[in-house]
Scaffold this active site. Sequence first.
Site, PDB file in Angstrom:
ATOM      1  N   THR A  72      21.680  44.301  34.367  1.00 49.17           N
ATOM      2  CA  THR A  72      21.125  45.636  33.950  1.00 49.17           C
ATOM      3  C   THR A  72      21.641  46.411  32.666  1.00 49.17           C
ATOM      4  O   THR A  72      20.996  47.268  32.394  1.00 49.17           O
ATOM      5  CB  THR A  72      21.784  46.759  35.070  1.00 49.17           C
ATOM      6  OG1 THR A  72      23.070  46.350  35.510  1.00 49.17           O
ATOM      7  CG2 THR A  72      21.074  46.486  36.473  1.00 49.17           C
ATOM      8  N   LYS A  79      19.612  48.829  29.665  1.00 54.90           N
ATOM      9  CA  LYS A  79      20.511  49.961  29.026  1.00 54.90           C
ATOM     10  C   LYS A  79      20.349  49.546  27.283  1.00 54.90           C
ATOM     11  O   LYS A  79      20.127  50.623  26.605  1.00 54.90           O
ATOM     12  CB  LYS A  79      21.881  50.023  29.296  1.00 54.90           C
ATOM     13  CG  LYS A  79      22.220  50.382  30.840  1.00 54.90           C
ATOM     14  CD  LYS A  79      23.517  50.132  31.172  1.00 54.90           C
ATOM     15  CE  LYS A  79      23.599  50.230  32.703  1.00 54.90           C
ATOM     16  NZ  LYS A  79      24.929  49.589  33.302  1.00 54.90           N
ATOM     17  N   LYS A 114      30.034  42.346  29.259  1.00 61.66           N
ATOM     18  CA  LYS A 114      29.894  42.241  30.464  1.00 61.66           C
ATOM     19  C   LYS A 114      31.092  41.370  31.017  1.00 61.66           C
ATOM     20  O   LYS A 114      31.595  40.936  30.302  1.00 61.66           O
ATOM     21  CB  LYS A 114      28.498  41.428  30.810  1.00 61.66           C
ATOM     22  CG  LYS A 114      28.438  40.262  30.176  1.00 61.66           C
ATOM     23  CD  LYS A 114      27.067  39.444  30.193  1.00 61.66           C
ATOM     24  CE  LYS A 114      25.833  39.859  29.204  1.00 61.66           C
ATOM     25  NZ  LYS A 114      24.605  40.251  29.990  1.00 61.66           N
ATOM     26  N   ARG A 115      31.268  41.307  32.131  1.00 60.55           N
ATOM     27  CA  ARG A 115      32.228  40.368  32.747  1.00 60.55           C
ATOM     28  C   ARG A 115      32.172  38.821  32.234  1.00 60.55           C
ATOM     29  O   ARG A 115      31.077  38.557  31.904  1.00 60.55           O
ATOM     30  CB  ARG A 115      32.093  40.228  34.432  1.00 60.55           C
ATOM     31  CG  ARG A 115      32.296  41.630  35.249  1.00 60.55           C
ATOM     32  CD  ARG A 115      33.963  41.829  34.957  1.00 60.55           C
ATOM     33  NE  ARG A 115      34.789  41.004  35.673  1.00 60.55           N
ATOM     34  CZ  ARG A 115      35.496  41.366  36.567  1.00 60.55           C
ATOM     35  NH1 ARG A 115      35.439  42.450  37.090  1.00 60.55           N
ATOM     36  NH2 ARG A 115      36.115  40.510  37.072  1.00 60.55           N
ATOM     37  N   HIS A 120      22.479  39.775  45.929  1.00 61.46           N
ATOM     38  CA  HIS A 120      22.751  40.095  44.477  1.00 61.46           C
ATOM     39  C   HIS A 120      23.204  38.788  43.725  1.00 61.46           C
ATOM     40  O   HIS A 120      23.759  38.862  42.627  1.00 61.46           O
ATOM     41  CB  HIS A 120      23.819  41.163  44.311  1.00 61.46           C
ATOM     42  CG  HIS A 120      23.606  42.399  44.585  1.00 61.46           C
ATOM     43  ND1 HIS A 120      22.948  43.356  43.671  1.00 61.46           N
ATOM     44  CD2 HIS A 120      23.854  42.964  45.618  1.00 61.46           C
ATOM     45  CE1 HIS A 120      22.691  44.449  44.416  1.00 61.46           C
ATOM     46  NE2 HIS A 120      23.110  44.235  45.569  1.00 61.46           N
ATOM     47  N   LYS A 146      27.613  33.373  32.327  1.00 63.68           N
ATOM     48  CA  LYS A 146      26.973  34.142  31.612  1.00 63.68           C
ATOM     49  C   LYS A 146      27.094  33.982  29.922  1.00 63.68           C
ATOM     50  O   LYS A 146      26.582  34.486  29.110  1.00 63.68           O
ATOM     51  CB  LYS A 146      27.816  35.595  31.472  1.00 63.68           C
ATOM     52  CG  LYS A 146      27.614  36.348  32.855  1.00 63.68           C
ATOM     53  CD  LYS A 146      28.177  37.553  32.986  1.00 63.68           C
ATOM     54  CE  LYS A 146      28.433  38.143  34.308  1.00 63.68           C
ATOM     55  NZ  LYS A 146      27.025  38.931  34.727  1.00 63.68           N
TER      56      LYS A 146
HETATM   57  C1  GLS Z   1      25.311  41.032  40.198  1.00 66.66           C
HETATM   58  C2  GLS Z   1      24.471  40.095  39.614  1.00 66.66           C
HETATM   59  O1  GLS Z   1      25.402  39.271  39.100  1.00 66.66           O
HETATM   60  C3  GLS Z   1      23.825  40.786  38.481  1.00 66.66           C
HETATM   61  O2  GLS Z   1      22.831  39.990  37.636  1.00 66.66           O
HETATM   62  C4  GLS Z   1      22.982  42.047  39.020  1.00 66.66           C
HETATM   63  O3  GLS Z   1      22.261  42.691  38.093  1.00 66.66           O
HETATM   64  C5  GLS Z   1      23.871  42.887  39.883  1.00 66.66           C
HETATM   65  C6  GLS Z   1      23.108  43.941  40.448  1.00 66.66           C
HETATM   66  O4  GLS Z   1      22.213  43.572  41.245  1.00 66.66           O
HETATM   67  O5  GLS Z   1      24.733  41.932  40.977  1.00 66.66           O
HETATM   68  N1  GLS Z   1      25.906  40.296  41.587  1.00 66.66           N
HETATM   69  C7  GLS Z   1      27.364  40.283  41.761  1.00 66.66           C
HETATM   70  O6  GLS Z   1      27.872  39.977  42.642  1.00 66.66           O
HETATM   71  N2  GLS Z   1      27.752  41.009  40.659  1.00 66.66           N
HETATM   72  C8  GLS Z   1      26.858  41.379  39.800  1.00 66.66           C
HETATM   73  O7  GLS Z   1      26.792  42.198  38.979  1.00 66.66           O
END
Ligand code: GLS
Length: 838
Positions: A678, A682, A567-568, A374, A573
Amino acid sequence: VEASIPEPQREAWKKFQAKGFTNKEEFEREVVRHVETTLARSMFNCDETAAYAAASLALRDRLITQWNRTQQRQTFADGKRVYYLSLEFLMGRALDNAMLNIGAKDIAKDGLADLGFRIEDIISQEHDAALGNGGLGRLAACFLDSMASLNIPAWGYGLRYRYGIFKQEIVDGYQVEVPDYWLDFNPWEFPRHDIVVDIQFYGNVRKYQNEQGKNVITWDGGEVVQAVAYDVPIPGYDTVSTNNMRLWSSKAASGEFDFQKFNSGDYESSVADQQRAETISAVLYPNDNLDRGKELRLKQQYFWVAASLYDIVRRFKKSKRAWVEFSDQVAIQLNDTHPTLAIVELQRILIDLEGLEWDEAWSIVTKTFGYTNHTVLPEALEKWSVPLFQNLLPRHLQIIYDINLYFLQTVERKFPKERELLGRVSIIEESQPKMIRMAYLAIVGSHKVNGVAELHSDLIKTTIFKDFVRIFGPDNFTNVTNGITPRRWLHQANPRLSELIASKTGGLDFLKDLNILNELEKFVDDKEFKKEWAEIKYANKVRLAKHIKTTTGVTVNPSALFDIQVKRIHEYKRQQMNIFGVIHRYLTIKAMTPEERKKLAPRVSIFGGKAAPGYWMAKTIIHLINQVGSVVNNDKDVGDLLKVIFLEDYNVSKAEIIVPASDISEHISTAGTEASGTSNMKFVLNGGLIIGTCDGANIEITREIGENNIFLFGNLAEDVEDLRHAHTYGAHNLDPDLAKVFDAIKANTFGDAGSFGALVSAIEDHGDYYLVSDDFHSYIQTQALVDEAYKDQDEWVSKTILSVSRMGFFSSDRCINEYAETIWNVEPLVPEPQERNG
Ligand code: GLS
């Protein structure tokens, strides 16, 4: 002991089998019964909390019968099951989702009204189940919804944290973390006190020959902790299939409470043992995309993985099949590297406990596991120190060394002249101390490795896992682009839009086959439809404006352009770029004449998200956003033209209010850093447009909806490395607009400039790793295009309709079908029609 009821008595059972409700009156009767008996209250002291509890219990009763039957059906069918191992499941609220999925919301709404309650008020009583950090955990939750909806026999396995992700409060513009104790009343979980597994840590490994002359290896743990199962039903949409999520909770092993100590008056230390055991599942680590390498985290991982595998293996053994058939019955998906120890644990079970030969066991193991990566961020790639492992899991360390040895031998045979390759791909990093590279272990122990969006899957193949593609061949590496469940993220979050779509596409089938949205394309120029569409967006913005008013006290104009980034908080980001852009806008407005200002499109810049408690830069970004807000929002020259909002404690249930209210959302990570994202999906699915970089799933969203419907900007992933190189070795010229922004910050316009020094100097003096300055000009220009485009509302609405109509690809159902076909090799188990009715 045989627990089945003998044949002759089964008729009596069938007669009294729990049924749940099927109409409004029955629902009301069940709610009242639960208020009066289960909760021991009456109509004279039934508040909304009690009504929530009773409504949930009534619904739960119905769910449980479906759930039991699903499990029975799966057991009888004796086919392959999927086990999704994830340290995070960011479920959000369950009641609304359960009502919608089993088709009982209308009944519940009317029933609750009869009893004196508004369903929205009841739904909002529920505490979010926030057992995750961000996208990774929410993806796991969407996957559970899709697997149940597609009738795939699947279990989620995770940890039952006593504290989920912390609650965020903003105090004087700073983030403050407050513990999230969420288990006061949780009607959605079932403790299984009969399903308890002993998990051991530390201790010693012994090797000896038994009487038959066979080599035997034993591991006697120095500490034993018990894992207790808590089950959570996962209802599918429009099917009676109800899967199980099993979360493990830790407690002291029986006998651990030391009565000796207790009797001799040392009560405190005997309690301390108890507490130490319970600590294992106490808290979720609050880091997203960051590995901290704490011993307790490794304990959590082993605890969870060992309990889950024990359960999976026990279920398999009941079928009395030969071990070679294990991978025909079991597919285990590793959600990131956090459960990688499962590979080692299964190998240990097979060779140490079941007596299989190494090769035989290893072939079973590698056929069983799949690994999803991920992230490519180096700080997120898990590594564990060998000494730590040696102490905590001595036998597992030996097995890892053996796995590595056999692996490196095959590499050596295949590439005999490449000495350096061995060092590069070794599972053990030769550092001080030595480290175990968990991603490498996950690759070596799995038959498929996948990334989560096309760009990301290409990047892992060409960068971090390049050598492994040569070794195992390209077929072991694949892409499965992430998806989201349209049930929660359209139907539940945006009921009016869902209803409008249903009215034009012949019902709610689009929730099961999202490509049906295509049919909306013919309404892009339909005046009446567009009017309704725009009205729904406006109503959703009014709803968010109210939330903003009650939580921040700031009044925002719902007709303004809502620009949202939730988002975080993370430097990659680039919320800092967003807030610098806001400052740039503010300075521009200040420099304008009143006449010029009249031509501007009013904007509300909305931020939300948590910073990891130890991530100081991220916390500084939050502080800057709040400081800018307090200046801008109180500046009479600016008025409605610009408002800056930071929404406290962003979570799943808040996202359900925020996402449907956006006009434009920001997905502006440095190219090549966001694996997928994701929330971008949405927002578009809810009729919002995107401003974004060519990163993660933005790229595929563009391909699907067309580049006229998205505002892309910034450097490409392929250029990032060169740009960084140039920053380090060449002159780094600060973008002139960004320089003006920095001047304003340095002039204390937003409070003491010293507070934000680190944010500025990361760009000015420390190489601007995330390329904020390189992308700033293009960002500002593209934001100007957004302003222009928004002025033409007619065209804007058409763009959003067109975009929604082309979002079918991003359903998590499509995504799960891809996993099922290309990685798990598992078939759906569709319930018989009579079961659907009964
Ligand atoms: C993450 C990625 O940072 C996101 O881009 C991704 O959409 C998500 C799900 O695949 O996984 N990896 C991570 O460590 N946190 C995330 O949200």
